[in-house]
Design a protein around this motif. Sequence first.
Motif, PDB file in Angstrom:
ATOM      1  N   ALA A  64      -3.416   5.328  -0.310  1.00  0.00           N
ATOM      2  CA  ALA A  64      -3.039   3.979   0.123  1.00  0.00           C
ATOM      3  C   ALA A  64      -1.918   4.017   1.158  1.00  0.00           C
ATOM      4  CB  ALA A  64      -2.623   3.145  -1.088  1.00  0.00           C
ATOM      5  N   PHE A  66       0.834  -1.200   0.000  1.00  0.00           N
ATOM      6  CA  PHE A  66       0.000   0.000   0.000  1.00  0.00           C
ATOM      7  C   PHE A  66       0.875   1.259   0.000  1.00  0.00           C
ATOM      8  CE2 PHE A  66      -4.622  -0.727   0.969  1.00  0.00           C
ATOM      9  CZ  PHE A  66      -4.624  -2.066   0.638  1.00  0.00           C
ATOM     10  N   GLY A  77      -1.762   2.007   4.684  1.00  0.00           N
ATOM     11  CA  GLY A  77      -0.635   1.131   5.004  1.00  0.00           C
ATOM     12  C   GLY A  77      -0.006   1.462   6.337  1.00  0.00           C
TER      13      GLY A  77
END
Length: 589
Positions: free
Chosen positions: A236, A205, A240
């Motif tokens: 993303a 991610f 993450g």
Amino acid sequence: MRTAPPAGGPSGGAKPKARRPGGGNRLRELDGLRALMFIVVLFHAYQASVGDYSLHAFRDYSTPGVVFGGIDGLLPLFFLLSGFATYYGFGGAVLLGKRLPGSRDFLFKRGLRLLPVYVVVFLVVWVWRYGGGSAQWWDVFWGLSLLQTWSTEHIFRTIDPGWYLSVEWQFSIVVAFVLLPWMRTIARWPMRSRLLGMLLPPLIFIGITIWWKSSLISRGVPGSEFGSWFAPPSWAYLYGMGMLLGVALLLHRPDKWRLPKPYPTLIVVAGTSWLVWLSSARLGSSVFVSQWFFELSFLAPLSWILGALTADPDGWMRRLLRSPVAQLLAAASFSTYLIHAPILRSLNVRNILPMDVPALWPFSALALILIVVPLGVLAFRYIEQPLSGLDTLLQPKLDRELKITKVSAPTLAAGTVLPEVPVTDAEGRARTVRQLTGPGGLLLLVHPSDPVPSGHPALQGSSGALRAFDSSQSAAAGFGIRMAALSPRVPAEEDSGAPPHPVDEPLDDAVVHLQDPKAAIASALGLLVVRTAGGHQQPEIALVAIDPSGTVVGVARDEDPHRLVRRGLEALADDGPEAAPLPPVPVPA
């Protein structure tokens, strides 16, 4: 599998650990940070104000201007918390061998949490603003498909904050059909490999965002192309980072993160100061900070999360986060966020609450807060809560899946020589159940896992059996008896709503995590196992007493958990060369 530590070991006492004050509230207090959503309302009111910079104290390089100009740095907080909550729950299930939800069930429940209030608000606003033309019908397509984050033209149409939900929903789809299958795959690996497997998705991610934004910068995509800069790959990275935080809390329990005063406050102050500096650098036309603002500003909300985790349970920070007002604002934050922009636009267009008069901005913003927050709470109470409760529609399906279709009769009895049933420990080492016996023998507790079928009495009462089992460790250690359970023990934290945490003791100490399905082991041992319509197998609750030679000396089954454990202990104590009266099994308070 759980084994009792030797006498005098680090956790060999009979009494359960005392719970720290407020220890079970830490994760609920983290959720209280969502109450900061009302500050985002102030930021959007600030954005709506226009005028000569020289006439507006909040739109220049003054301290108020810098602070209010960086409020959008709060956005990473919500993505961090979303990634953290998802991975903390799934990661705990993987590390402890608990059942993961099905992809479709997860997405259905997630949709019921996010979509109903959004669809209601979207349609109301769309009808209110409808003026005819194909453009508005395209708004319906982009808005209800939740794909507007890929369109510069439609990303902020109808409901401006809908772009955030669009990112959240697309993340949920990735979780359902990519992340969950991956987690089910690594759940069959040895423990160390599981941890490595869990680190891979968040790193991917993070890498996606770095690649995506780097490509936008290299191609010279202007910042006004919101369909590129606000697309899901741009966020993303924050998911993450939240997922990595979830892994960190699984490896080191939240109640172990406490720091002495004044370090938690200093962490919060340092993170907030970092956000203010970033805001000033962005106002100062720093291209790098402007392009990577959210990736850099995530350190501020991360510092608030760490401050809440490390603070004194009775200190001001955690008292504030668990206060009824903060919890209510946090619960209603989603509804408040969705409705505030349409209300702001409508009041401004009709000159009911002019937002475009710079001199009146502070008063207009305060009035907007007083209007939006109560309406957000009402929307949460009477729209979001009732509609999200539709997940009860899944209950009939779950009942059908838990219907017992087959029962295998038990064959294990006293005098049976234990078969060489193979198991794999947390390090991937091959073992047999017989190799787990101590000098005084082995007490092996077998029990089902949630959700437990309700159609057979032999499967009911796992939690009570586990509590009685744990409380008798001291008595067992006195006889050299090792105790083991065919599933990791659920620690006391779960009683307060926190997921269980893995423990990392080596094989010869307190815990062994078996990689093999406990129902398969129970079946191989000759215990009762039921099969459900959903294809799952569940073992009965039984305590098997095994002497040091590997011979079964007793199989205890009893609806009273303390009597169950005592019968197992007595079977081994009576079978020993020097039988002595057993002390009473302690009953936890």
